[in-house]
Structure formats: structure tokens, C-alpha cells
Design a protein around this motif. Structure first.
Motif, PDB file in Angstrom:
ATOM      1  N   UNK A 150      13.904  -3.039  -2.449  1.00 40.67           N
ATOM      2  CA  UNK A 150      14.034  -3.949  -3.584  1.00 40.67           C
ATOM      3  C   UNK A 150      15.339  -4.743  -3.502  1.00 40.67           C
ATOM      4  N   UNK A 151      16.402  -4.089  -3.057  1.00 39.06           N
ATOM      5  CA  UNK A 151      17.686  -4.788  -2.942  1.00 39.06           C
ATOM      6  C   UNK A 151      17.592  -5.940  -1.949  1.00 39.06           C
ATOM      7  N   UNK A 152      16.909  -5.718  -0.843  1.00 36.83           N
ATOM      8  CA  UNK A 152      16.764  -6.767   0.162  1.00 36.83           C
ATOM      9  C   UNK A 152      16.021  -7.980  -0.399  1.00 36.83           C
ATOM     10  N   UNK A 153      15.019  -7.722  -1.231  1.00 35.32           N
ATOM     11  CA  UNK A 153      14.213  -8.817  -1.767  1.00 35.32           C
ATOM     12  C   UNK A 153      14.907  -9.523  -2.936  1.00 35.32           C
ATOM     13  N   UNK A 154      15.678  -8.756  -3.721  1.00 34.60           N
ATOM     14  CA  UNK A 154      16.298  -9.319  -4.927  1.00 34.60           C
ATOM     15  C   UNK A 154      17.628  -9.998  -4.629  1.00 34.60           C
ATOM     16  N   UNK A 155      18.396  -9.472  -3.690  1.00 28.52           N
ATOM     17  CA  UNK A 155      19.750  -9.972  -3.428  1.00 28.52           C
ATOM     18  C   UNK A 155      19.825 -11.464  -3.130  1.00 28.52           C
ATOM     19  N   UNK A 156      18.859 -12.091  -2.456  1.00 27.02           N
ATOM     20  CA  UNK A 156      18.962 -13.542  -2.246  1.00 27.02           C
ATOM     21  C   UNK A 156      18.954 -14.347  -3.542  1.00 27.02           C
ATOM     22  N   UNK A 157      18.431 -13.768  -4.615  1.00 24.97           N
ATOM     23  CA  UNK A 157      18.378 -14.482  -5.896  1.00 24.97           C
ATOM     24  C   UNK A 157      19.617 -14.242  -6.754  1.00 24.97           C
ATOM     25  N   UNK A 158      20.450 -13.286  -6.357  1.00 26.59           N
ATOM     26  CA  UNK A 158      21.587 -12.896  -7.189  1.00 26.59           C
ATOM     27  C   UNK A 158      22.894 -13.205  -6.494  1.00 26.59           C
ATOM     28  N   UNK A 165      18.668  -3.536 -13.279  1.00 28.99           N
ATOM     29  CA  UNK A 165      18.035  -2.232 -13.420  1.00 28.99           C
ATOM     30  C   UNK A 165      16.515  -2.437 -13.426  1.00 28.99           C
ATOM     31  N   UNK A 166      15.861  -1.796 -12.463  1.00 29.16           N
ATOM     32  CA  UNK A 166      14.405  -1.858 -12.351  1.00 29.16           C
ATOM     33  C   UNK A 166      13.843  -0.492 -12.723  1.00 29.16           C
ATOM     34  N   UNK A 167      13.011  -0.448 -13.749  1.00 29.63           N
ATOM     35  CA  UNK A 167      12.402   0.814 -14.178  1.00 29.63           C
ATOM     36  C   UNK A 167      10.979   0.894 -13.628  1.00 29.63           C
ATOM     37  N   UNK A 168      10.708   1.968 -12.892  1.00 30.20           N
ATOM     38  CA  UNK A 168       9.420   2.158 -12.221  1.00 30.20           C
ATOM     39  C   UNK A 168       8.786   3.450 -12.740  1.00 30.20           C
ATOM     40  N   UNK A 169       7.516   3.417 -13.067  1.00 33.88           N
ATOM     41  CA  UNK A 169       6.824   4.621 -13.521  1.00 33.88           C
ATOM     42  C   UNK A 169       6.003   5.193 -12.373  1.00 33.88           C
ATOM     43  N   UNK A 170       5.976   6.532 -12.330  1.00 33.90           N
ATOM     44  CA  UNK A 170       5.268   7.220 -11.251  1.00 33.90           C
ATOM     45  C   UNK A 170       4.749   8.550 -11.776  1.00 33.90           C
ATOM     46  N   UNK A 171       3.725   9.036 -11.132  1.00 33.50           N
ATOM     47  CA  UNK A 171       3.189  10.350 -11.517  1.00 33.50           C
ATOM     48  C   UNK A 171       3.851  11.473 -10.742  1.00 33.50           C
ATOM     49  N   UNK A 172       4.665  11.126  -9.733  1.00 33.20           N
ATOM     50  CA  UNK A 172       5.349  12.128  -8.905  1.00 33.20           C
ATOM     51  C   UNK A 172       6.835  12.121  -9.215  1.00 33.20           C
ATOM     52  N   UNK A 173       7.465  13.294  -9.327  1.00 32.68           N
ATOM     53  CA  UNK A 173       8.902  13.335  -9.610  1.00 32.68           C
ATOM     54  C   UNK A 173       9.725  12.946  -8.387  1.00 32.68           C
ATOM     55  N   UNK A 174      10.944  12.496  -8.674  1.00 35.87           N
ATOM     56  CA  UNK A 174      11.892  12.198  -7.600  1.00 35.87           C
ATOM     57  C   UNK A 174      11.819  10.764  -7.127  1.00 35.87           C
ATOM     58  N   UNK A 175      12.949  10.244  -6.611  1.00 36.16           N
ATOM     59  CA  UNK A 175      13.000   8.881  -6.083  1.00 36.16           C
ATOM     60  C   UNK A 175      12.093   8.709  -4.865  1.00 36.16           C
ATOM     61  N   UNK A 176      11.610   7.516  -4.656  1.00 38.34           N
ATOM     62  CA  UNK A 176      10.808   7.191  -3.487  1.00 38.34           C
ATOM     63  C   UNK A 176      11.753   6.734  -2.381  1.00 38.34           C
ATOM     64  N   UNK A 177      11.795   7.395  -1.262  1.00 33.59           N
ATOM     65  CA  UNK A 177      12.736   7.030  -0.205  1.00 33.59           C
ATOM     66  C   UNK A 177      12.564   5.569   0.231  1.00 33.59           C
ATOM     67  N   UNK A 178      13.679   4.872   0.315  1.00 34.87           N
ATOM     68  CA  UNK A 178      13.688   3.501   0.826  1.00 34.87           C
ATOM     69  C   UNK A 178      13.306   2.432  -0.175  1.00 34.87           C
ATOM     70  N   UNK A 179      12.809   2.810  -1.375  1.00 32.14           N
ATOM     71  CA  UNK A 179      12.375   1.787  -2.328  1.00 32.14           C
ATOM     72  C   UNK A 179      13.569   0.983  -2.862  1.00 32.14           C
ATOM     73  N   UNK A 220       0.809  -1.233   0.000  1.00 31.28           N
ATOM     74  CA  UNK A 220       0.000   0.000   0.000  1.00 31.28           C
ATOM     75  C   UNK A 220       0.833   1.270   0.000  1.00 31.28           C
ATOM     76  N   UNK A 221       2.001   1.217   0.641  1.00 30.75           N
ATOM     77  CA  UNK A 221       2.807   2.455   0.716  1.00 30.75           C
ATOM     78  C   UNK A 221       3.411   2.836  -0.637  1.00 30.75           C
ATOM     79  N   UNK A 222       3.340   1.939  -1.601  1.00 31.15           N
ATOM     80  CA  UNK A 222       3.888   2.256  -2.920  1.00 31.15           C
ATOM     81  C   UNK A 222       2.768   2.421  -3.950  1.00 31.15           C
TER      82      UNK A 222
END
Length: 446
Positions: free
Chosen positions: A406-414, A388-402, A361-363
Motif C-alpha cells: 500500500x505504501x508503494x502505491x500511495x506514496x506517489x500521491x503524498x 491510516x488505512x483500516x482493513x477488515x478481515x476474518x483472520x487475526x494478525x497483519x497480512x505480510x507485505x500489505x 487475488x492474494x488479498x
């Protein structure tokens, strides 16, 4: 069906006629009066399957190379005796038109053009292939394959091995080695001219920008083309299939990789050049091994009392050389294949994790556009450098902590040390028509 004409040496007339009569062959014999050491000319039709055993029997009867034998195609034979002969040689289901090894030698020799023509055609093929690869044009590369006369040498070498024809064998191998070397050298020269002329894309990896990528980092699936080409080449020679189509298949396994070696050498990419060179050698070994095995299994070998053992030894020796060389050089291809599987699995796992995270929900308002696994470009065996993960958003700027999430969830697979980069594509809605326009792109990493 075949029609044979044998010019019989003096003193061998009775031996030849005894063999023909014992075989039940309906023949016509004429006296030979040229005074050149021949006594008669014998002519007769014969089933295609009978040509090889008959010539072998004549040789065992003492009719050697001093006799002149001409083998012609016969359209129709109307003869009750010939019908009986054909049925005898068709027993056991052998109704196919298997080419005799004597005719096989001639056909393999005819498919090998004179060296001057061979050189010119390969140089043209090298120029076209290099231009096609640099222009990223599959159609032009295919044109280069059609031009290259590589079928004859590949078949001649192996026909020479299994039939004990040293001249045919040496010619076939010499043509193959010289031909591939010529294509590489010509491609280096043309690629150097292209680079000097400023055709190198500024700041772009030439391998990624052209059709080179699959040739400088080949996998085990590349072997399928070469092995299939070798088998199909022999079948086309022995069973009368289209040699032109098979010739394109053999050229597909050799011409583009050879041109890729030249281009990468000209661009100073040693790793990529090694990868392409390995593919060229592997394909050469595969074509020859497949052709040799197909010929031997089909029974093409000398049948004389003193010929079988030496030829069998020679065939086994060459098969061992081809096989061991192929196994050694296939190791890098296996590494690339494993990397391909790993990259595919990693990309699939990353997509699943990204979708799961962005579903929280927070995203809200964020959507996954693309996931790309980038390699380090260290050819021929690369490794994963970043995701490289490309994310589309209607608001400018990076989302803090995203990015960290994502790194925490992806790193076990890499693998350890693989970076995860999040790129944001900010979209704006144009008034009324529903079209979206990309206005801002930014990146974030853990």
C-alpha cells in the motif's frame, strides 16, 4: 414617505420657503413664538428619495446645523401635488425606499447601545460562546450569537466614514475593538476555570474534541461569512431589512472565533490561538471593508461643495487599510485552503489505490473499511502526518507485505516522509443472526 418639520432660524425663512417652492413641495408654515431665535416652523410631506437632496439644497442655501429638522415616517399622503413630486423623484426606476444619509446616521447611532449595556451583553455572550464551544454544542454557540450586540458598532464606524461624522466613526471602531478584546479576555478566564475544574479531556486534543477546529485553522471560505455580513448589514440599514437576523450573522463571524482565542490561550495552544486570532482580525477587516464599499457604491457621502473631496479621501484611506490588511492576513487562510484541497485529493487517491490493491487475488477476504488522512496538529497551517488505512478481515494478525504494498502505491500521491499505517479490524460472526462483532484491532506499517 417622510414628513419633515423644520424649525427655521431668524433671517432664513425666505430662503427655506424659496427652496420648497422651487421643488414644488406643498408645505404648511407657522410662526414660532418661543423667543429662542427661531422665526417659523415649516411642515411638509416628501418622498423618501427626496429627503437627502432637499436637505443638501437647504444646507447650500445657508440653512445649517442651527436649524432643527425632524424626519418622521408618513403612512399616507393624499395630494395631487405630492403625487407629481413622487413621480419626479421616481424617474429612472428609483422607486426603492433608500434611506437618506441624515436618517442613516441616526439609525446607525441608535443601533449602538450604551457602553454599559454593550459590555454586559458581550460578557454574557462570551460566557455562553465559551461554554458552547467547550461542550461541543452548536445550539449554545448560536445562542451566544443572538445575544451579541455587534451590528451597531460595525455599521456606525463605516457610516461615520462616508458621511464625515467623526464621532460616529470613532465610537464604532472603539466599540468593535473593545468588544472583541472583552470577549477574548472573558473566554480566557472562563476556559481557565474549566481547565482547573478538570474539564479537559484526558489525552485528547481539545481542538479535535470540541467545535474549535474550524476556527483555529480557518480557510478562505471563512471570508464569505464576514463579507456577506458587512454587505447585508448595510442593506438592512438602508433598505429596512431585519437588523436582528443580520446582527446574528455579524456575531457569527466574530464571537465564536474570539471565544476560540480565549480557550486555546487557556489551554496553552499558541499555534491554535494565532489561527483563531487571525480569523478574528480577518473577519473584522472583511466586515468593515464590505460595509464601506457597499455604502460608497450606494452613494452615501456628503454632497456639499466642500465636503466631497475630504470624505472621499478618508474613505479611500480606510478602504486601502482594510484591503491591504485583509490581503496580508488572507495568506495563511490560502495555505489552509490549499491543504484542505490537498487532503481531499489525497484521501480520494488513497481510497482508489487501496481498493485496487485489495482487489488482487492474494488479498481475498480483506475489505477496506476506512481511509483517514491525519494532520500533525501544528496549527494554524498543518501538514499531512500519516495516512491510516483500516482493513477488515476474518483472520487475526497483519497480512505480510500489505503495508509495504500500500505504501508503494500511495506514496506517489503524498508528500515525502508521510507514513502509511494499516489497521486491521478482525471480525467474528455471531451465530445465526448475522451480526458482526469486532474482536481484535492491530496495526502495521511499512
Amino acid at each position: 414617505m417622510r414628513y419633515l418639520e423644520i424649525t427655521v432660524p431668524e433671517g432664513k425663512r425666505r430662503a427655506v420657503l424659496d427652496v420648497l417652492e422651487d421643488e414644488g413641495i406643498d408645505y404648511v408654515v407657522s410662526d414660532e413664538t418661543s423667543g429662542r431665535g427661531y422665526t417659523a416652523v415649516v411642515r411638509f410631506p416628501i418622498p423618501t428619495q427626496a429627503v437627502e437632496p432637499l436637505l443638501d439644497r437647504l444646507r447650500r442655501a445657508g440653512i445649517g446645523d442651527e436649524a432643527s429638522v425632524v424626519v418622521l415616517n408618513a403612512e399616507t399622503v393624499v395630494s395631487e401635488q405630492f403625487t407629481t413630486l413622487r413621480e419626479r423623484y421616481s424617474r429612472g426606476g428609483q422607486t426603492g425606499s433608500r434611506t437618506s444619509r441624515q436618517v442613516l446616521r441616526t439609525k446607525a447611532d441608535e443601533l449602538t447601545p450604551p457602553f454599559a449595556i454593550y459590555t454586559v451583553m458581550l460578557l454574557i455572550s462570551a460566557v455562553v460562546a465559551t461554554a458552547g464551544l467547550l461542550a461541543d454544542s452548536p445550539a449554545v454557540v448560536i445562542g451566544a450569537m443572538v445575544i451579541a450586540p455587534l451590528l451597531g458598532p460595525a455599521l456606525a464606524a463605516n457610516v461615520g466614514i462616508v458621511t464625515g461624522d467623526d464621532r460616529l466613526k470613532s465610537t464604532g471602531f472603539r466599540y468593535q475593538v473593545v468588544g472583541v478584546t472583552m470577549v477574548i479576555v472573558a473566554s480566557i478566564g472562563l476556559a481557565m476555570l474549566a481547565r482547573i475544574a478538570g474539564l479537559e479531556p484526558a489525552g485528547v486534543d481539545i481542538v479535535v474534541a470540541t467545535e474549535l477546529e474550524e476556527r483555529v485553522a480557518p480557510n478562505l471560505f471563512s471570508l464569505a461569512v464576514a463579507l456577506g455580513a458587512g454587505i447585508a448589514g448595510i442593506l438592512s440599514l438602508t433598505r429596512g431589512f431585519s437588523e436582528a437576523i443580520v446582527g446574528v450573522m455579524i456575531a457569527a463571524a466574530l464571537i465564536p472565533p474570539s471565544a476560540a482565542v480565549g480557550i486555546t490561550v487557556a489551554w496553552g495552544m499558541s499555534g491554535a490561538a494565532i489561527g483563531a486570532a487571525v480569523l478574528v482580525i480577518v473577519n473584522l477587516l472583511s466586515i468593515n471593508l464590505a460595509a464601506l464599499a457597499t455604502l460608497w457604491i450606494a452613494g452615501y457621502r456628503p454632497q456639499g461643495l466642500f465636503e466631497v473631496s475630504p470624505t472621499r479621501t478618508s474613505t479611500y484611506t480606510y478602504a486601502a487599510i482594510f484591503g491591504v490588511g485583509l490581503l496580508v492576513l488572507a495568506a495563511p487562510l490560502a495555505g489552509v485552503t490549499l491543504l484542505d484541497f490537498h487532503t481531499t485529493e489525497l484521501e480520494s487517491a488513497t481510497e482508489a489505490e487501496v481498493n485496487a490493491v485489495l482487489a488482487e487475488s492474494r488479498y481475498d477476504g480483506l475489505e477496506a473499511d476506512e481511509v483517514e488522512v491525519e494532520l500533525d496538529g501544528d496549527y494554524p497551517i498543518q501538514s499531512v502526518e500519516r495516512i491510516v488505512v483500516t482493513v477488515s478481515s476474518s483472520e487475526p494478525g497483519p497480512v505480510p507485505g500489505l503495508a509495504d504494498r500500500l505504501y508503494e502505491e500511495i506514496s506517489p500521491h503524498s508528500d515525502a516522509g508521510v507514513a502509511v499505517e494499516v489497521q486491521y479490524v478482525v471480525t467474528q460472526q455471531r451465530g445465526g443472526n448475522g451480526d458482526q462483532q469486532v474482536s481484535i484491532r492491530s496495526a502495521d506499517g511499512p
